[in-house]
Design an enzyme around this catalytic site. Structure first.
Site, mmCIF file in Angstrom:
data_model
loop_
_atom_site.group_PDB
_atom_site.id
_atom_site.type_symbol
_atom_site.label_atom_id
_atom_site.label_comp_id
_atom_site.label_asym_id
_atom_site.label_seq_id
_atom_site.Cartn_x
_atom_site.Cartn_y
_atom_site.Cartn_z
ATOM 1 N N GLU A 1 0.835 -1.197 0.000
ATOM 2 C CA GLU A 1 0.000 0.000 0.000
ATOM 3 C C GLU A 1 0.870 1.249 0.000
ATOM 4 O OE1 GLU A 1 -3.862 -1.012 2.685
ATOM 5 O OE2 GLU A 1 -1.961 -1.102 3.737
ATOM 6 N N CYS A 2 0.615 2.160 -0.905
ATOM 7 C CA CYS A 2 1.197 3.499 -0.931
ATOM 8 C C CYS A 2 2.730 3.479 -0.802
ATOM 9 C CB CYS A 2 0.552 4.373 0.151
ATOM 10 S SG CYS A 2 0.657 6.145 -0.185
ATOM 11 N N GLY A 3 3.281 3.630 0.396
ATOM 12 C CA GLY A 3 4.728 3.601 0.557
ATOM 13 C C GLY A 3 5.334 2.295 0.070
#
Length: 464
Positions: free
Chosen positions: A332-334
């Protein structure tokens, strides 16, 4: 009797009139004040926040849970409260933004008020009283009347000049409303949490945090009636009795350090109840653990540690090998950024990443996407079949550069604006979308099933 099997504790929700009124600071101060009285305090956060819960955990001495009225139905909210409050004497739920700020400005869905109403929680309102006198009564009265059946039980005045200022505002509120005034915090003693681009700093980055929390708790105890505040708390509606989660037998690597720190307590607990045993490690300093059945790389701050992450070539090589072996990976994301070809920082320096997903991410000075999102799977993924619909949240300053080779989702905001996002291929699913499995528990079940299948087929990293 085991404390975990006792009846759920009473709770109250601490809300604010607006972001920046001092709600978060007062929340952690109250958690520490009650803890210093010998109470076991269960902390909660309204909405999709990763940072406030980390401060809660330090202040209260136990993990904080998110309760999100947009992601979760009523039964999910009650279950989340039951899980997060086990063994506690008192629960404090911190609101989000202003009391009525949420996914919808008309019906207030997803707001702190919505959560309080659906769980039957009394609300204590934090009002920034600086620069005003009797007009504060109009602020309190408006919050009291907009939803008459909401239990606005008390108010705490913040950033006042002193006792005289407090008595003036207290008299106005008592004369024009039926809301109890529980006390105040003076401006001279109002410690403020430091902030940066994604919100407040993480606890380990705040110098002297323990001393500041204890000092804040002592100051609050002098001017806020803690006994009366605790007396307002009530047990939420229809909270089920649940057993403690026991770690399972399926080993799953969990990226956890300064760069990867955005996880929901509900996600970790939910996966444990499905048989997962988390194996935490640091992508900044360690290799990928051997013998795991899957990998979870959550969001966080890889942009602040890009050089260190890029220098850990052993870990990046492990990621490539794991993906080649079809190890189930959810990022997710990072985590998504770490799987790209490179992360470009604000100075324009490109830091090589794992290079599994074609394209790179570039940091920008401004927020690129924020808020609740609706998802529709564009292909079969680690979590769901093509066409499946779900919910997510986005919050990032980076942009994706390059063609989306295998987009995972069609993602739209609540106004219907959006487009393709993420990457899904084989057992890899990555994207900017932050998921809450309380909204789609069957996705967690499918994730675990895929990891068990991979484990049974020996699609694991080689052991020594």
């Amino acid at each position: 009797m085991n404390r975990a099997q006792l009846a759920p504790p009473p709770a109250f929700l601490l809300a604010g009139t607006h972001s920046g009124c001092g709600k978060s600071t007062l929340s952690v101060g109250l958690m520490r004040a009650f803890r210093n009285q010998g109470l076991v305090v269960a902390p909660f956060k309204t909405g999709p926040d990763y940072l406030d819960p980390q401060l809660h955990a330090v202040a209260a001495g136990r993990r904080s849970w998110n309760l999100d009225g947009w992601f979760m139905d009523d039964s999910g909210l009650r279950e989340g409260y039951a899980k997060g409050s086990m063994g506690a004497d008192l629960s404090l739920v911190e609101g989000v933004m202003g009391l009525f700020d949420g996914a919808d400005a008309v019906d207030f869905r997803g707001s702190a008020a919505d959560l309080a109403k659906r769980l039957g929680l009394p609300v204590v309102l934090v009002v920034d009283g600086a620069g005003t006198g009797g007009s504060v009564a109009a602020t309190v009265l408006g919050h009291r009347r907009i939803w008459p059946d909401l239990d606005l039980a008390g108010v705490i005045l913040n950033r006042l000049s002193g006792e005289r200022h407090f008595r003036l505002q207290e008299a106005a509120i008592q004369a024009h409303t039926d809301v109890q005034v529980l006390g105040y915090v003076a401006k001279s003693k109002a410690w403020k949490l430091p902030e940066r681009h994604l919100g407040i700093y993480r606890p380990h980055e705040v110098e002297g945090l323990e001393g500041a929390l204890n000092g804040l708790a002592a100051d609050i105890g002098e001017t806020v009636d803690l006994e009366r505040l605790r007396g307002l708390a009530r047990v939420p509606l229809a909270v089920p009795a649940l057993p403690l989660a026991q770690p399972g037998e399926l080993p799953v690597a969990l990226a956890r350090d300064e760069a990867f720190c955005f996880t929901y307590a509900d996600t970790l607990d939910r996966l444990e109840r499905l048989g997962v045993r988390w194996v935490p490690f640091s992508p900044l300093r360690e290799r990928l653990p051997e013998g795991v059945a899957g990998l979870y790389m959550p969001g966080g701050y890889p942009e602040l540690h890009a050089a260190e992450l890029s220098a850990n070539t052993g870990f990046l090589a492990d990621l490539r090998e794991a993906h080649a072996r079809d190890l189930p990976i959810f990022a997710e994301c990072g985590g998504y950024m770490a799987l790209s070809e490179a992360l470009v920082d604000l100075e324009g320096r490109a830091h090589p990443m794992a290079g599994i997903i074609p394209g790179r991410t570039r940091m920008t000075e401004r927020l690129q996407s924020f808020g609740y999102k609706k998802l529709k799977a564009q292909r079969d993924t680690l979590l769901c079949r093509a066409g499946a619909e779900g919910k997510a949240h986005e919050f990032h300053h980076s942009v994706w550069e390059g063609e989306l080779a295998a987009p995972a989702w069609q993602m739209e905001n609540l106004r219907g604006e959006g487009g393709p996002e993420g990457y899904a291929k084989g057992n890899l699913l990555a994207g900017y979308a932050h998921l809450h499995f309380g909204a789609q528990p069957e996705w967690a079940e499918r994730w675990v099933a895929r990891m068990k299948l991979a484990s049974n087929r020996s699609h694991l990293l080689p052991a020594d």
